[in-house]
Design an enzyme around this catalytic site. Structure first.
Site, PDB file in Angstrom:
ATOM      1  N   TYR A  34      48.634  42.513  33.833  1.00  0.00           N
ATOM      2  CA  TYR A  34      49.425  42.118  34.998  1.00  0.00           C
ATOM      3  C   TYR A  34      49.392  40.606  35.152  1.00  0.00           C
ATOM      4  O   TYR A  34      48.633  39.893  34.498  1.00  0.00           O
ATOM      5  CB  TYR A  34      48.910  42.801  36.264  1.00  0.00           C
ATOM      6  CG  TYR A  34      47.626  42.234  36.829  1.00  0.00           C
ATOM      7  CD1 TYR A  34      47.643  41.394  37.938  1.00  0.00           C
ATOM      8  CD2 TYR A  34      46.386  42.540  36.263  1.00  0.00           C
ATOM      9  CE1 TYR A  34      46.469  40.872  38.469  1.00  0.00           C
ATOM     10  CE2 TYR A  34      45.218  42.030  36.780  1.00  0.00           C
ATOM     11  CZ  TYR A  34      45.252  41.199  37.886  1.00  0.00           C
ATOM     12  OH  TYR A  34      44.087  40.682  38.401  1.00  0.00           O
ATOM     13  N   ARG A  53      50.207  32.837  30.156  1.00  0.00           N
ATOM     14  CA  ARG A  53      49.018  33.692  30.255  1.00  0.00           C
ATOM     15  C   ARG A  53      49.404  35.163  30.088  1.00  0.00           C
ATOM     16  O   ARG A  53      48.684  35.930  29.449  1.00  0.00           O
ATOM     17  CB  ARG A  53      48.317  33.468  31.595  1.00  0.00           C
ATOM     18  CG  ARG A  53      47.016  34.246  31.733  1.00  0.00           C
ATOM     19  CD  ARG A  53      46.222  33.840  32.952  1.00  0.00           C
ATOM     20  NE  ARG A  53      46.916  34.173  34.195  1.00  0.00           N
ATOM     21  CZ  ARG A  53      46.411  33.941  35.400  1.00  0.00           C
ATOM     22  NH1 ARG A  53      45.232  33.338  35.524  1.00  0.00           N
ATOM     23  NH2 ARG A  53      47.074  34.272  36.484  1.00  0.00           N
ATOM     24  N   HIS A 104      43.386  58.596  23.468  1.00  0.00           N
ATOM     25  CA  HIS A 104      42.914  57.218  23.529  1.00  0.00           C
ATOM     26  C   HIS A 104      43.653  56.312  22.547  1.00  0.00           C
ATOM     27  O   HIS A 104      43.893  55.141  22.835  1.00  0.00           O
ATOM     28  CB  HIS A 104      41.404  57.152  23.255  1.00  0.00           C
ATOM     29  CG  HIS A 104      40.566  57.613  24.403  1.00  0.00           C
ATOM     30  ND1 HIS A 104      40.574  58.903  24.863  1.00  0.00           N
ATOM     31  CD2 HIS A 104      39.677  56.947  25.188  1.00  0.00           C
ATOM     32  CE1 HIS A 104      39.736  59.023  25.880  1.00  0.00           C
ATOM     33  NE2 HIS A 104      39.173  57.851  26.098  1.00  0.00           N
ATOM     34  N   LYS A 152      44.002  39.567  31.410  1.00  0.00           N
ATOM     35  CA  LYS A 152      44.319  39.943  32.795  1.00  0.00           C
ATOM     36  C   LYS A 152      44.714  41.420  32.824  1.00  0.00           C
ATOM     37  O   LYS A 152      45.881  41.798  32.951  1.00  0.00           O
ATOM     38  CB  LYS A 152      45.417  39.044  33.367  1.00  0.00           C
ATOM     39  CG  LYS A 152      45.434  38.996  34.890  1.00  0.00           C
ATOM     40  CD  LYS A 152      46.301  37.858  35.388  1.00  0.00           C
ATOM     41  CE  LYS A 152      46.420  37.829  36.906  1.00  0.00           C
ATOM     42  NZ  LYS A 152      45.150  37.491  37.575  1.00  0.00           N
ATOM     43  N   GLU A 184      32.632  33.574  37.332  1.00  0.00           N
ATOM     44  CA  GLU A 184      33.750  33.319  38.248  1.00  0.00           C
ATOM     45  C   GLU A 184      33.539  34.173  39.475  1.00  0.00           C
ATOM     46  O   GLU A 184      32.493  34.791  39.648  1.00  0.00           O
ATOM     47  CB  GLU A 184      35.080  33.640  37.569  1.00  0.00           C
ATOM     48  CG  GLU A 184      35.193  35.052  37.023  1.00  0.00           C
ATOM     49  CD  GLU A 184      36.454  35.267  36.204  1.00  0.00           C
ATOM     50  OE1 GLU A 184      37.396  34.475  36.333  1.00  0.00           O
ATOM     51  OE2 GLU A 184      36.486  36.260  35.444  1.00  0.00           O
TER      52      GLU A 184
END
Length: 290
Positions: A34, A53, A104, A152, A184
């Protein structure tokens, strides 16, 4: 948004009309990525950096990019227009798509990715808001997430649990520690300040390369604020004069209490005030804000 539009696989829709198959791999496996892109005054902020990104995240998980850079730009601009412009965040989610069975392994042959966009208003903080005048509280927690935080991914359960633990304690964020080093926040990047010098952890698989984080580093260098990208030991976090957290929808927030102890003198620091002024000026120039 109550009267807003979402986008799903080529069509703008009212939210209640959007339907995604329960066999979508995003639903079954959190198999997707995302991006969140803020828009201020209807202008998408640092769009190219966000799309770069996104492209990297898709490549890292081997999902075919459904649009080129120009296509994503058009789609995001249409999303902003469809929801009235102004100040809002655009959320993009791309999953590996709908497979005919739960397995999977990737579908073979590949299926079309599922592309979903939605938006939400961004409240722009007033100059006299509590976070601007008093700062915010954070706690430290062990970083229990996976080893590829640079992607992300929509698989955010560890982040959710960490952030909720912070909220339950009365804080706004959890500053995460792994092997004695700051990584972070649960939903942010972290900065410390010692004697006017700003530090932030370097890019690695342990952190998500934040768009706002990178802009803060750029603005510090442009305006003569000493800044270095380096590892931050836990002890250095606790003796910092200032701590900040940054994200695309919340800008740069000063943390003035950590683990219920004051950071510095317990007020937003001078270095944050200087950086925040440059950040706001940059945003106003780029987006035509008053």
């Amino acid at each position: 948004m109550a009267n807003g539009k979402v986008y799903l696989n080529g069509e703008f829709l009212d939210p209640e009309r959007a339907r995604i198959s329960p066999m979508d791999r995003g639903f079954l496996f959190a198999d997707g990525v995302y991006e969140v892109i803020p828009a201020f005054n209807g202008v998408l902020f640092r769009l190219d950096a966000h799309l770069q990104r996104l492209e990297r995240s898709l490549a890292e998980v081997s999902i075919a990019n459904p649009h080129d850079r120009a296509g994503w730009r058009r789609l995001c601009e249409e999303m902003v227009a469809a929801n009235g412009g102004g100040n809002l965040s655009v959320y993009l989610q791309i999953t590996r798509g709908v497979a005919d069975k739960r397995d999977h392994a990737f579908p073979d042959p590949p299926v079309a990715p599922t592309v979903f966009l939605t938006s939400a208003p961004i409240p722009v903080p007033a100059a006299d808001s509590l976070h601007q005048t008093r700062g915010a509280a954070a706690i430290t927690l062990a970083d229990t997430r996976w080893a590829r935080c640079d992607i992300k991914s929509i698989s955010l359960l560890p982040n959710i649990l960490l952030r909720q633990q912070a909220v339950a304690s009365g804080a706004v964020e959890a500053v995460l520690l792994r092997e004695g080093l700051v990584t972070e926040g649960a939903a942010s990047n972290v900065f410390t300040v010692h004697n006017g010098e700003v530090s932030t952890p370097p890019h690695s698989a342990r952190i998500l390369g934040g768009i706002t984080r990178d802009l803060v580093v750029e603005l510090c260098r442009e305006h003569g604020i000493a800044v270095v990208e380096r590892e931050i030991p836990e002890a250095r976090l606790h003796d910092a004069d200032e701590i900040w957290v940054s994200s695309s929808t919340k800008d740069v927030v000063p943390i003035t209490r950590l683990n219920d102890r004051p950071v510095g003198d317990g007020r937003p620091g001078a270095t944050w005030k200087t950086l925040s002024r440059h950040y706001i000026q940059f945003k106003r120039r780029l987006c035509g804000l008053d």
